[in-house]
Design a protein around this motif. Structure first.
Motif, PDB file in Angstrom:
ATOM      1  N   PHE A   1       0.800  -1.224   0.000  1.00 42.28           N
ATOM      2  CA  PHE A   1       0.000   0.000   0.000  1.00 42.28           C
ATOM      3  C   PHE A   1       0.834   1.276   0.000  1.00 42.28           C
ATOM      4  N   THR A   2       2.123   1.171   0.192  1.00 38.94           N
ATOM      5  CA  THR A   2       2.967   2.371   0.170  1.00 38.94           C
ATOM      6  C   THR A   2       3.895   2.427  -1.037  1.00 38.94           C
ATOM      7  N   VAL A   3       4.150   1.282  -1.665  1.00 43.13           N
ATOM      8  CA  VAL A   3       5.070   1.252  -2.801  1.00 43.13           C
ATOM      9  C   VAL A   3       4.393   0.693  -4.048  1.00 43.13           C
ATOM     10  N   TRP A   4       3.824  -0.490  -3.917  1.00 51.34           N
ATOM     11  CA  TRP A   4       3.330  -1.203  -5.094  1.00 51.34           C
ATOM     12  C   TRP A   4       2.131  -0.492  -5.729  1.00 51.34           C
ATOM     13  N   VAL A   5       1.033  -0.364  -4.979  1.00 48.08           N
ATOM     14  CA  VAL A   5      -0.177   0.254  -5.535  1.00 48.08           C
ATOM     15  C   VAL A   5       0.048   1.724  -5.892  1.00 48.08           C
TER      16      VAL A   5
ATOM     17  N   GLY B   1       2.813   3.229  -6.676  1.00 51.08           N
ATOM     18  CA  GLY B   1       3.737   3.309  -7.801  1.00 51.08           C
ATOM     19  C   GLY B   1       3.063   2.997  -9.125  1.00 51.08           C
ATOM     20  N   ARG B   2       2.222   1.972  -9.138  1.00 50.12           N
ATOM     21  CA  ARG B   2       1.514   1.628 -10.374  1.00 50.12           C
ATOM     22  C   ARG B   2       0.493   2.699 -10.744  1.00 50.12           C
ATOM     23  N   GLN B   3      -0.155   3.286  -9.734  1.00 48.70           N
ATOM     24  CA  GLN B   3      -1.113   4.352 -10.013  1.00 48.70           C
ATOM     25  C   GLN B   3      -0.407   5.592 -10.554  1.00 48.70           C
ATOM     26  N   GLU B   4       0.736   5.917  -9.987  1.00 50.39           N
ATOM     27  CA  GLU B   4       1.489   7.076 -10.459  1.00 50.39           C
ATOM     28  C   GLU B   4       1.987   6.861 -11.887  1.00 50.39           C
ATOM     29  N   ARG B   5       2.432   5.649 -12.187  1.00 46.75           N
ATOM     30  CA  ARG B   5       2.886   5.349 -13.549  1.00 46.75           C
ATOM     31  C   ARG B   5       1.734   5.472 -14.544  1.00 46.75           C
TER      32      ARG B   5
ATOM     33  N   GLU C   1      -0.940   7.386 -14.234  1.00 49.88           N
ATOM     34  CA  GLU C   1      -1.281   8.800 -14.393  1.00 49.88           C
ATOM     35  C   GLU C   1      -0.276   9.520 -15.284  1.00 49.88           C
ATOM     36  N   HIS C   2       1.003   9.197 -15.156  1.00 45.58           N
ATOM     37  CA  HIS C   2       2.012   9.800 -16.025  1.00 45.58           C
ATOM     38  C   HIS C   2       1.799   9.380 -17.478  1.00 45.58           C
ATOM     39  N   TYR C   3       1.408   8.145 -17.671  1.00 47.72           N
ATOM     40  CA  TYR C   3       1.158   7.666 -19.034  1.00 47.72           C
ATOM     41  C   TYR C   3      -0.042   8.371 -19.653  1.00 47.72           C
ATOM     42  N   ARG C   4      -1.088   8.554 -18.870  1.00 51.34           N
ATOM     43  CA  ARG C   4      -2.267   9.251 -19.387  1.00 51.34           C
ATOM     44  C   ARG C   4      -1.955  10.709 -19.716  1.00 51.34           C
ATOM     45  N   ALA C   5      -1.043  11.313 -18.981  1.00 51.25           N
ATOM     46  CA  ALA C   5      -0.707  12.717 -19.204  1.00 51.25           C
ATOM     47  C   ALA C   5       0.348  12.915 -20.290  1.00 51.25           C
ATOM     48  N   ALA C   6       0.949  11.829 -20.768  1.00 57.34           N
ATOM     49  CA  ALA C   6       2.011  11.958 -21.772  1.00 57.34           C
ATOM     50  C   ALA C   6       1.438  12.420 -23.110  1.00 57.34           C
ATOM     51  N   GLU C   7       2.193  13.253 -23.809  1.00 58.94           N
ATOM     52  CA  GLU C   7       1.803  13.770 -25.118  1.00 58.94           C
ATOM     53  C   GLU C   7       2.769  13.261 -26.184  1.00 58.94           C
ATOM     54  N   PRO C   8       2.357  13.285 -27.447  1.00 61.46           N
ATOM     55  CA  PRO C   8       3.263  12.838 -28.516  1.00 61.46           C
ATOM     56  C   PRO C   8       4.540  13.672 -28.556  1.00 61.46           C
ATOM     57  N   CYS C   9       5.631  13.015 -28.843  1.00 61.31           N
ATOM     58  CA  CYS C   9       6.917  13.713 -28.914  1.00 61.31           C
ATOM     59  C   CYS C   9       6.996  14.561 -30.184  1.00 61.31           C
ATOM     60  N   PRO C  10       7.767  15.633 -30.144  1.00 63.25           N
ATOM     61  CA  PRO C  10       7.963  16.438 -31.365  1.00 63.25           C
ATOM     62  C   PRO C  10       8.682  15.621 -32.437  1.00 63.25           C
TER      63      PRO C  10
ATOM     64  N   PRO D   1       0.516   0.709 -19.183  1.00 64.93           N
ATOM     65  CA  PRO D   1       0.001   0.916 -17.820  1.00 64.93           C
ATOM     66  C   PRO D   1      -1.521   0.873 -17.804  1.00 64.93           C
ATOM     67  N   ARG D   2      -2.066   0.302 -16.747  1.00 64.41           N
ATOM     68  CA  ARG D   2      -3.516   0.164 -16.622  1.00 64.41           C
ATOM     69  C   ARG D   2      -3.971   0.631 -15.249  1.00 64.41           C
ATOM     70  N   ASP D   3      -5.191   1.110 -15.214  1.00 66.35           N
ATOM     71  CA  ASP D   3      -5.801   1.517 -13.950  1.00 66.35           C
ATOM     72  C   ASP D   3      -6.548   0.325 -13.363  1.00 66.35           C
ATOM     73  N   GLU D   4      -5.810  -0.731 -13.112  1.00 68.16           N
ATOM     74  CA  GLU D   4      -6.391  -1.975 -12.601  1.00 68.16           C
ATOM     75  C   GLU D   4      -5.568  -2.424 -11.391  1.00 68.16           C
ATOM     76  N   HIS D   5      -5.910  -1.886 -10.239  1.00 69.49           N
ATOM     77  CA  HIS D   5      -5.162  -2.183  -9.021  1.00 69.49           C
ATOM     78  C   HIS D   5      -5.964  -3.029  -8.037  1.00 69.49           C
ATOM     79  N   GLN D   6      -7.098  -3.569  -8.487  1.00 75.01           N
ATOM     80  CA  GLN D   6      -7.935  -4.337  -7.571  1.00 75.01           C
ATOM     81  C   GLN D   6      -7.200  -5.564  -7.034  1.00 75.01           C
ATOM     82  N   GLY D   7      -6.516  -6.274  -7.934  1.00 81.05           N
ATOM     83  CA  GLY D   7      -5.789  -7.460  -7.490  1.00 81.05           C
ATOM     84  C   GLY D   7      -4.664  -7.119  -6.536  1.00 81.05           C
TER      85      GLY D   7
END
Length: 275
Positions: A45-49, A51-55, A57-66, A160-166
C-alpha cells in the motif's frame, strides 16, 4: 489413608498439563511471521499500488513527442514516440492455464533488429496481424504500449492500466494473515496451556483458507467488473467475517446435534429403569 495419600501425591507429581515451552516457542514464530506479513502489506500500500497508479497517471498525461526528437528530449519530456515496424510472425501459445499472444516485429531498414510484444487478449488487433503487415507502434519509456494497423489499436501487456484491484486485494490478504498470526501467537505467549480455540484445526485452517480464497476471489471479480480498487479494502474483510460467521454457526449446530445424540450412559440407564 496411606493409599489415598500416595494417590494424591502421584497426581500432584505428574500433572496432565503440558509444558509451556513449546507453545511459547510456536507463539514467537507466529509473531515473527505476522511481522513479515505486515511488512509485505505495508509495501503493497505504500510502494506497489501507489507506484503503479502514479505510472498510469504519467502515461495518461504523456503527449506525442515532437518530430525528430532526440533520445535525450524524449526522456526529458516523457512523451510518446511513434515507430513503424513490419510483423515478422505472430504466435499464440499456452502457458499453464492462460494463453500468451506474441507478435515479433522487425525494423523496415534493419532485418536483424527484432522485438517481441505481448498481448493479454487476442482482440481486436492480434487476430488481424499477419506476416509482412506494416504496423504503427506507440512507445513510452522504452516500452511498446500500443500497436495499431488500419485504425485498429490494441494495448500491449506493457501498457500501464488503472487496474489495481488485485494488488489491493493481495495487500488486504497479507494484512489479514498478519493479524491472524499475531493473535494466535500472542495467545500462545500469554496462555501457553490454554489456547484451545487458537489452533490450526479447525479455526486456524478455516480462517487462513477463507482469507486466501476471499482475497483472490474478490480481487479477480473486482478487476473483471471494473469496481474501484479502494472498495476492496472494505469488501475483503467484510466477506471474510461473513464466511467465518457462517462456518462457526454450522460448527456449533453440528456440535449441539452430536451432543444430543451422545447422552451419558447413566441418563440412558435411568430412562430404562424409570420405564
Amino acid at each position: 489413608m496411606a493409599e489415598r495419600a500416595w494417590a494424591t501425591a502421584g497426581k500432584k507429581a505428574s500433572p496432565d498439563r503440558k509444558s509451556p515451552g513449546r507453545p511459547r516457542l510456536t507463539g514467537v514464530a507466529l509473531i515473527v511471521l505476522s511481522l513479515l506479513w505486515a511488512v509485505l502489506s505495508y509495501l503493497a500500500f505504500t510502494v506497489w499500488v501507489p507506484g503503479r497508479q502514479e505510472r498510469y497517471e504519467h502515461y495518461r498525461a504523456a503527449e506525442p513527442c515532437p518530430a525528430q526528437a532526440t533520445p535525450q528530449e524524449v526522456a526529458a519530456k516523457d512523451c510518446l514516440t511513434t515507430w513503424h515496424f513490419t510483423v515478422a510472425k505472430t504466435e499464440s501459445t499456452f502457458a499453464g492455464k492462460a494463453r500468451n499472444y506474441e507478435a515479433t516485429l522487425k525494423d523496415k531498414g534493419d532485418d536483424s533488429w527484432q522485438r517481441v510484444v505481448r498481448f493479454s487478449d487476442s482482440g481486436p488487433l492480434f487476430d488481424e496481424l499477419h506476416r509482412g503487415d506494416e504496423v504503427i507502434a506507440t512507445g513510452w519509456r522504452r516500452d511498446i504500449v500500443v500497436l495499431s494497423k488500419d485504425g485498429i489499436r490494441q494495448n500491449t501487456s506493457d501498457a500501464p492500466r488503472d487496474e489495481h484491484q488485485g494488488n489491493a486485494a493481495m495487500g488486504v490478504l497479507v494484512a489479514l494473515l498478519a493479524a491472524q498470526s499475531l493473535v494466535f501467537g500472542a495467545v500462545r505467549l500469554a496462555r501457553p496451556t490454554a489456547y484451545a480455540r487458537f489452533v490450526w484445526e479447525p479455526y486456524g485452517r478455516w480462517l487462513a483458507f477463507t482469507n486466501i480464497c476471499v482475497g483472490v476471489g474478490v480481487g479477480a471479480a473486482s478487476g473483471w467488473l471494473g469496481i474501484p480498487w479502494w472498495t476492496v479494502l472494505v469488501t475483503v474483510p467484510v466477506v471474510v467475517c461473513a464466511v467465518m460467521a457462517r462456518l462457526l454457526r454450522q460448527q456449533r449446530r453440528a456440535a449441539a446435534s452430536s451432543a444430543r445424540v451422545r447422552r451419558p450412559r447413566w441418563q440412558q440407564d435411568s430412562r430404562v429403569s424409570s420405564r
